[in-house]
Write a protein that holds these residues in place. Structure first.
Motif, PDB file in Angstrom:
ATOM      1  N   SER A 256       0.640  -1.234   0.131  1.00  0.00           N
ATOM      2  CA  SER A 256       0.116   0.072  -0.063  1.00  0.00           C
ATOM      3  C   SER A 256       0.876   1.294  -0.072  1.00  0.00           C
TER       4      SER A 256
ATOM      5  N   PHE B  65       2.389   1.500  -3.483  1.00  0.00           N
ATOM      6  CA  PHE B  65       1.361   1.976  -4.389  1.00  0.00           C
ATOM      7  C   PHE B  65       1.164   3.678  -4.246  1.00  0.00           C
ATOM      8  N   GLY B  66       0.848   4.174  -3.024  1.00  0.00           N
ATOM      9  CA  GLY B  66       0.715   5.212  -2.683  1.00  0.00           C
ATOM     10  C   GLY B  66       1.826   6.440  -2.874  1.00  0.00           C
TER      11      GLY B  66
ATOM     12  N   GLN C  78      -4.811  -1.408  -7.549  1.00  0.00           N
ATOM     13  CA  GLN C  78      -3.754  -0.935  -6.986  1.00  0.00           C
ATOM     14  C   GLN C  78      -3.727   0.554  -6.784  1.00  0.00           C
TER      15      GLN C  78
ATOM     16  N   GLY D 185      -3.525   2.482  -3.484  1.00  0.00           N
ATOM     17  CA  GLY D 185      -2.372   3.690  -3.358  1.00  0.00           C
ATOM     18  C   GLY D 185      -3.408   4.841  -2.910  1.00  0.00           C
TER      19      GLY D 185
ATOM     20  N   HIS E  28      -4.272   4.630   0.813  1.00  0.00           N
ATOM     21  CA  HIS E  28      -3.025   5.102   1.435  1.00  0.00           C
ATOM     22  C   HIS E  28      -2.671   6.232   1.659  1.00  0.00           C
TER      23      HIS E  28
END
Length: 139
Positions: free
Chosen positions: A13, A16-17, A47, A51, A54
């Protein structure tokens, strides 16, 4: 690329963030729609969504610029508090809509069939106030 054994792997996470944050910063002041974020980051749609979640969690925790979403612009960082307020009001209106559907579709029939049910009466009393507050805040 080999991973440093002394440093734990970055949670997905967070990874992705980070990718989403970089893409949005590069697009600033414009925003990016999900499809554009997929192309820019080479992540899957799920995803990208993970993200974004997150980023919102981290942004709140670290007092960063919030991630907002507008139909015409997509996801974006905005420094304008008016944009944040507009986004917040739309989110509150969505919550109000979901709550209203729950009240009319589940709670009202429950009360109609069991008017003396203490649980349904309690929920009804509490949600009346919550609904009124959300209606006022989403204006």
């Amino acid at each position: 690329m080999a991973r440093n054994p002394r440093r734990p792997a970055q949670p997905l996470s967070e990874h992705f963030g980070d990718l989403i944050r970089v893409a949005l910063m590069e697009a600033r002041p414009a925003g990016l729609h999900t499809v554009q974020l997929v192309a820019a980051t080479r992540l899957k749609k799920s995803q990208v969504q993970r993200g974004i979640r997150h980023l919102r969690d981290v942004g709140a925790a670290e007092n960063l610029t919030p991630v907002i979403w507008r139909r015409k612009d997509g996801y974006m960082f905005s420094d304008d508090p008016a944009d944040w307020i507009e986004y917040e009001k739309k989110q509150l209106a969505q919550v109000l809509g979901r709550l209203t559907r729950m009240i009319t579709g589940t709670l009202a029939p429950h009360l109609a069939r069991c008017p003396d049910d203490e649980w349904a009466q309690l929920v009804s009393a509490q949600l009346t106030g919550v609904s009124a507050t959300l209606a006022q805040l989403s204006k």
